[in-house]
Design an enzyme around this catalytic site. Structure first.
Site, PDB file in Angstrom:
ATOM      1  N   GLN A  39       0.798  -1.220   0.000  1.00  0.00           N
ATOM      2  CA  GLN A  39       0.000   0.000   0.000  1.00  0.00           C
ATOM      3  C   GLN A  39       0.838   1.281   0.000  1.00  0.00           C
ATOM      4  O   GLN A  39       0.330   2.330  -0.358  1.00  0.00           O
ATOM      5  CB  GLN A  39      -0.973  -0.014   1.176  1.00  0.00           C
ATOM      6  CG  GLN A  39      -2.024  -1.110   1.032  1.00  0.00           C
ATOM      7  CD  GLN A  39      -2.965  -1.163   2.204  1.00  0.00           C
ATOM      8  OE1 GLN A  39      -2.693  -1.840   3.186  1.00  0.00           O
ATOM      9  NE2 GLN A  39      -4.069  -0.451   2.131  1.00  0.00           N
ATOM     10  N   HIS A  59      -1.717  -4.331 -13.002  1.00  0.00           N
ATOM     11  CA  HIS A  59      -1.284  -4.183 -14.400  1.00  0.00           C
ATOM     12  C   HIS A  59      -2.289  -4.765 -15.379  1.00  0.00           C
ATOM     13  O   HIS A  59      -2.543  -4.191 -16.425  1.00  0.00           O
ATOM     14  CB  HIS A  59       0.079  -4.870 -14.607  1.00  0.00           C
ATOM     15  CG  HIS A  59       1.170  -4.225 -13.802  1.00  0.00           C
ATOM     16  ND1 HIS A  59       2.351  -4.837 -13.490  1.00  0.00           N
ATOM     17  CD2 HIS A  59       1.244  -2.999 -13.230  1.00  0.00           C
ATOM     18  CE1 HIS A  59       3.108  -4.040 -12.768  1.00  0.00           C
ATOM     19  NE2 HIS A  59       2.447  -2.910 -12.598  1.00  0.00           N
ATOM     20  N   ASP A  72       2.178   0.760  -8.396  1.00  0.00           N
ATOM     21  CA  ASP A  72       3.563   0.814  -8.891  1.00  0.00           C
ATOM     22  C   ASP A  72       4.416   1.835  -8.138  1.00  0.00           C
ATOM     23  O   ASP A  72       5.592   1.607  -7.888  1.00  0.00           O
ATOM     24  CB  ASP A  72       3.591   1.155 -10.386  1.00  0.00           C
ATOM     25  CG  ASP A  72       3.174  -0.030 -11.245  1.00  0.00           C
ATOM     26  OD1 ASP A  72       2.791  -1.070 -10.669  1.00  0.00           O
ATOM     27  OD2 ASP A  72       3.214   0.086 -12.482  1.00  0.00           O
ATOM     28  N   ARG A  97       3.953  -0.172  12.764  1.00  0.00           N
ATOM     29  CA  ARG A  97       3.691  -1.497  12.176  1.00  0.00           C
ATOM     30  C   ARG A  97       3.826  -1.404  10.659  1.00  0.00           C
ATOM     31  O   ARG A  97       3.078  -0.667  10.016  1.00  0.00           O
ATOM     32  CB  ARG A  97       2.285  -1.969  12.566  1.00  0.00           C
ATOM     33  CG  ARG A  97       1.869  -3.253  11.885  1.00  0.00           C
ATOM     34  CD  ARG A  97       0.466  -3.702  12.314  1.00  0.00           C
ATOM     35  NE  ARG A  97       0.110  -4.904  11.588  1.00  0.00           N
ATOM     36  CZ  ARG A  97      -1.010  -5.058  10.875  1.00  0.00           C
ATOM     37  NH1 ARG A  97      -1.912  -4.086  10.822  1.00  0.00           N
ATOM     38  NH2 ARG A  97      -1.234  -6.176  10.229  1.00  0.00           N
ATOM     39  N   HIS A 142       1.015  -9.284   4.296  1.00  0.00           N
ATOM     40  CA  HIS A 142      -0.161  -8.416   4.236  1.00  0.00           C
ATOM     41  C   HIS A 142      -0.670  -8.430   2.784  1.00  0.00           C
ATOM     42  O   HIS A 142      -0.597  -7.434   2.070  1.00  0.00           O
ATOM     43  CB  HIS A 142       0.205  -7.000   4.712  1.00  0.00           C
ATOM     44  CG  HIS A 142      -0.967  -6.138   5.085  1.00  0.00           C
ATOM     45  ND1 HIS A 142      -1.096  -5.533   6.309  1.00  0.00           N
ATOM     46  CD2 HIS A 142      -2.066  -5.760   4.389  1.00  0.00           C
ATOM     47  CE1 HIS A 142      -2.217  -4.820   6.344  1.00  0.00           C
ATOM     48  NE2 HIS A 142      -2.815  -4.937   5.184  1.00  0.00           N
ATOM     49  N   ASN A 186      -1.789 -10.978   8.086  1.00  0.00           N
ATOM     50  CA  ASN A 186      -2.812  -9.958   8.326  1.00  0.00           C
ATOM     51  C   ASN A 186      -4.165 -10.382   7.759  1.00  0.00           C
ATOM     52  O   ASN A 186      -4.298 -10.644   6.568  1.00  0.00           O
ATOM     53  CB  ASN A 186      -2.394  -8.648   7.643  1.00  0.00           C
ATOM     54  CG  ASN A 186      -3.421  -7.541   7.861  1.00  0.00           C
ATOM     55  OD1 ASN A 186      -3.576  -7.047   8.977  1.00  0.00           O
ATOM     56  ND2 ASN A 186      -4.137  -7.159   6.813  1.00  0.00           N
ATOM     57  N   GLU A 187      -5.153 -10.430   8.613  1.00  0.00           N
ATOM     58  CA  GLU A 187      -6.560 -10.611   8.221  1.00  0.00           C
ATOM     59  C   GLU A 187      -6.812 -11.780   7.270  1.00  0.00           C
ATOM     60  O   GLU A 187      -7.177 -11.590   6.109  1.00  0.00           O
ATOM     61  CB  GLU A 187      -7.104  -9.325   7.583  1.00  0.00           C
ATOM     62  CG  GLU A 187      -7.167  -8.161   8.534  1.00  0.00           C
ATOM     63  CD  GLU A 187      -8.014  -7.010   8.005  1.00  0.00           C
ATOM     64  OE1 GLU A 187      -8.642  -7.164   6.946  1.00  0.00           O
ATOM     65  OE2 GLU A 187      -8.052  -5.973   8.674  1.00  0.00           O
ATOM     66  N   ASN A 328      -7.786  -6.306  14.008  1.00  0.00           N
ATOM     67  CA  ASN A 328      -8.127  -5.107  13.243  1.00  0.00           C
ATOM     68  C   ASN A 328      -9.632  -4.960  13.333  1.00  0.00           C
ATOM     69  O   ASN A 328     -10.363  -5.932  13.143  1.00  0.00           O
ATOM     70  CB  ASN A 328      -7.749  -5.261  11.760  1.00  0.00           C
ATOM     71  CG  ASN A 328      -6.242  -5.301  11.555  1.00  0.00           C
ATOM     72  OD1 ASN A 328      -5.471  -5.059  12.485  1.00  0.00           O
ATOM     73  ND2 ASN A 328      -5.831  -5.606  10.338  1.00  0.00           N
ATOM     74  N   TYR A 330     -13.001  -2.502  12.188  1.00  0.00           N
ATOM     75  CA  TYR A 330     -13.588  -1.367  11.459  1.00  0.00           C
ATOM     76  C   TYR A 330     -15.117  -1.363  11.491  1.00  0.00           C
ATOM     77  O   TYR A 330     -15.719  -0.331  11.271  1.00  0.00           O
ATOM     78  CB  TYR A 330     -13.163  -1.409   9.983  1.00  0.00           C
ATOM     79  CG  TYR A 330     -11.688  -1.163   9.741  1.00  0.00           C
ATOM     80  CD1 TYR A 330     -11.198   0.129   9.590  1.00  0.00           C
ATOM     81  CD2 TYR A 330     -10.791  -2.224   9.685  1.00  0.00           C
ATOM     82  CE1 TYR A 330      -9.843   0.361   9.368  1.00  0.00           C
ATOM     83  CE2 TYR A 330      -9.430  -1.990   9.463  1.00  0.00           C
ATOM     84  CZ  TYR A 330      -8.968  -0.704   9.310  1.00  0.00           C
ATOM     85  OH  TYR A 330      -7.633  -0.471   9.100  1.00  0.00           O
ATOM     86  N   GLU A 397      -5.001  -2.385  13.930  1.00  0.00           N
ATOM     87  CA  GLU A 397      -5.557  -1.403  12.976  1.00  0.00           C
ATOM     88  C   GLU A 397      -6.922  -0.956  13.455  1.00  0.00           C
ATOM     89  O   GLU A 397      -7.732  -1.766  13.918  1.00  0.00           O
ATOM     90  CB  GLU A 397      -5.788  -2.018  11.586  1.00  0.00           C
ATOM     91  CG  GLU A 397      -4.581  -2.161  10.735  1.00  0.00           C
ATOM     92  CD  GLU A 397      -4.911  -2.746   9.357  1.00  0.00           C
ATOM     93  OE1 GLU A 397      -6.001  -2.446   8.804  1.00  0.00           O
ATOM     94  OE2 GLU A 397      -4.081  -3.507   8.859  1.00  0.00           O
TER      95      GLU A 397
HETATM   96  C1  BGC Z   1      -6.429  -3.884   5.891  1.00  0.00           C
HETATM   97  C2  BGC Z   1      -5.738  -2.668   5.325  1.00  0.00           C
HETATM   98  C3  BGC Z   1      -6.778  -1.735   4.713  1.00  0.00           C
HETATM   99  C4  BGC Z   1      -7.725  -1.304   5.815  1.00  0.00           C
HETATM  100  C5  BGC Z   1      -8.775  -0.283   5.390  1.00  0.00           C
HETATM  101  C6  BGC Z   1      -7.706  -3.581   6.630  1.00  0.00           C
HETATM  102  O1  BGC Z   1      -8.642  -4.558   6.357  1.00  0.00           O
HETATM  103  O2  BGC Z   1      -5.548  -4.619   6.688  1.00  0.00           O
HETATM  104  O3  BGC Z   1      -4.795  -3.086   4.397  1.00  0.00           O
HETATM  105  O4  BGC Z   1      -6.205  -0.641   4.080  1.00  0.00           O
HETATM  106  O5  BGC Z   1      -8.407  -2.444   6.269  1.00  0.00           O
HETATM  107  O6  BGC Z   1      -9.666  -0.810   4.492  1.00  0.00           O
END
Ligand code: BGC
Length: 489
Positions: A39, A59, A72, A97, A142, A186-187, A328, A330, A397
């Site tokens: 990222q 690509h 890129d 991290r 990741h 990760n995830e 993580n 959200y 996260e």
């Molecule tokens: C991921 C990140 C992503 C973030 C926001 C997480 O699920 O680990 O790579 O950018 O969410 O969407």
């Protein structure tokens, strides 16, 4: 309405502060910020780096990416890493991290050939962080799988397990003398979702309801191998800790006094999170996952369950492979019980059952899937505490997105204020062992299939400027103040 809520929170926080000197993060609590290699780094083929599935997607199949972009150059951290370290330092955090790009270190993904320029790159970052008193927290994987594995089925093919183990041993050898916190993967849920054709991997048309479970099975085994390699060969001389990062969506029963809703909500958490957490922190997949997938497979006239089985030896090997739990977070959703859908289109979500929805009054942000629901974080932290014997947790996260270039990012400030407060309530009032919180993200970056259209950063990045200029947003000052005072204001 929002203003009233914010006012109430500020009042609540100031009352806490007046009432007690203790409304502070404990001394051993670590603040951090997070990014991932693909990222931010760019330099996709620089100095001998090999190709990953995300290079190929960017690509060849960038139609899948909202703005048709690729990674890129991304934030050009391959060249601007020193400036990044200074930005981290400016925030006053304890740790940063990052993830390693597998193909920057082992360009072929499967071979033994090491790319010295890749090793040099990570050595420079790690050393600079340490010189500046910042702990590097390293994620091995990741999402940027070496392209070599893609035609083989990516993570659905068990062959990845041994190659991941080789890669893990390589990086522990190269960098482990300076790393105290490792995250293997990760995830996994999001990794394995890609085999439903939703995101990421380049192999479409995998059999639905099969591939994501095969992936989960192999990811768990790969994680366990990396853990044991560290535990057996490196821990005694390097003294670090190692675990996995799981993402967790909190499912709240739509009606908490309806036992059916309570069951449906927990079932969702077990299908998404327990499927990984239970084999690692308990023993085997959750019972409800094993039973439901087996039953539905039978109704689909299959000769066996779509969920693979671990042998007894495999269950033992995976059990206990964590020194802490990385999460993580959200998303929070309500779940209500619903009649089971027909068995015609199997996939994990359908196997999980229930109906999920969001409260339309919840405050949103630039990312449609993120609503500001801090009590969801507190609830899930308590659920983990009660379900898995109160492990040490690091929130690896948590973050808020804008879908335009916002510098006065009050929405993000409010998000961190309320989510950090929920974290503190969980620690101080509920006794949950949360040991750290890492903001996603240090800076705006390549947001996977959303390209550069979503901005999660504390620092703004100008993606049209060849110099990828970084500019602090208002939230930088806020976050600095939190890390300095170790309180929320
Ligand atoms: C991921 C990140 C992503 C973030 C926001 C997480 O699920 O680990 O790579 O950018 O969410 O969407």
């Amino acid at each position: 309405m929002l203003i009233v809520k914010e006012f109430a929170l500020v009042l609540f926080l100031s009352t806490k502060l007046c009432n007690s000197q203790e409304w502070k993060f404990p001394d051993d609590f670590k603040f951090g910020v997070a990014t991932s290699a693909f990222q931010i780094e760019g330099g996709w083929d620089a100095d001998g780096k090999g190709v990953s599935i995300w290079d190929v997607l960017g690509h060849n199949r960038s139609v899948l990416v909202k703005d048709g972009s690729n990674g890129d150059v991304a934030c050009d951290s391959y060249n601007k890493w020193e400036e990044d370290v200074m930005m981290v330092k400016n925030l006053g955090v304890d740790c940063y991290r990052i993830s390693l790009s597998w193909t920057r270190i082992l360009p072929e993904g499967y071979g033994t050939k090491i790319n010295p320029a890749g090793v040099d790159y990570y050595n420079k970052i790690i050393n600079k962080l340490l010189e500046n008193g910042i702990e590097p927290v390293i994620t091995l994987y990741h999402w940027d799988l070496p392209q070599f594995f893609s035609p083989l089925g990516g993570w659905t093919n068990p062959v990845v397990v041994e190659h991941f183990a080789y890669y893990a041993r390589t990086v522990f050898t190269l960098f482990g003398d300076r790393i105290k916190t490792w995250i293997t993967i990760n995830e996994p849920r999001l990794i394995c979702q890609s085999y439903k054709g939703l995101i990421g991997d380049v192999t479409p048309n995998f059999p639905l309801g099969v591939a994501e479970y095969l992936c989960a099975h192999n990811v768990l085994k790969a994680h366990a191998e990396a853990y044991h390699i560290y535990d057996r060969e490196f821990r005694f001389k390097q003294n670090g800790k190692i675990s996995i990062t799981l993402d967790i969506t909190w499912s709240e029963p739509a009606n908490a006094s309806n036992p059916e809703d309570v069951r449906a909500a927990e079932q969702n958490v077990l299908f998404e999170f327990g499927i990984y957490a239970n084999p690692i922190m308990g023993f085997d997949y959750p019972r409800v996952v094993i039973d439901r997938v087996a039953n539905r497979s039978k109704l689909e006239n299959l000769s066996g369950s779509r969920l693979p089985k671990f042998t007894f030896a495999e269950k033992l090997r995976i059990k206990g492979t964590y020194d802490f739990l990385g999460i993580n977070h959200y998303i929070t959703m309500y779940t209500r019980a619903a009649a089971d859908p027909p068995v015609t289109r199997p996939n994990l979500d359908v196997d999980a059952g229930g109906e999920r929805f969001r409260d339309p009054s919840w405050e949103g942000c630039g990312a449609a899937w993120i609503k500001v629901v801090p009590w969801g974080l507190r609830r899930l932290l308590n659920w983990i505490k009660n379900t898995y014997h109160n492990p040490d947790i690091i929130i690896t996260e948590s973050g808020y997105a804008d879908d335009s270039e916002v510098f006065e990012d009050d929405g993000r400030i409010n998000y961190y204020r309320v989510y950090l407060n929920a974290t503190l309530q969980a620690i101080l009032e509920d006794g949950v062992n949360v040991k750290g919180y890492m903001a996603w993200s240090l800076m705006d970056n390549y947001e996977w299939i959303y390209g550069y259209t979503l901005r999660f950063g504390l620092y703004h990045v100008n993606f049209t400027d060849p110099n990828r200029t970084r500019t602090p947003k208002k939230s930088v000052e806020y976050f600095k103040n939190v890390t300095k005072t170790r309180t929320i204001n």
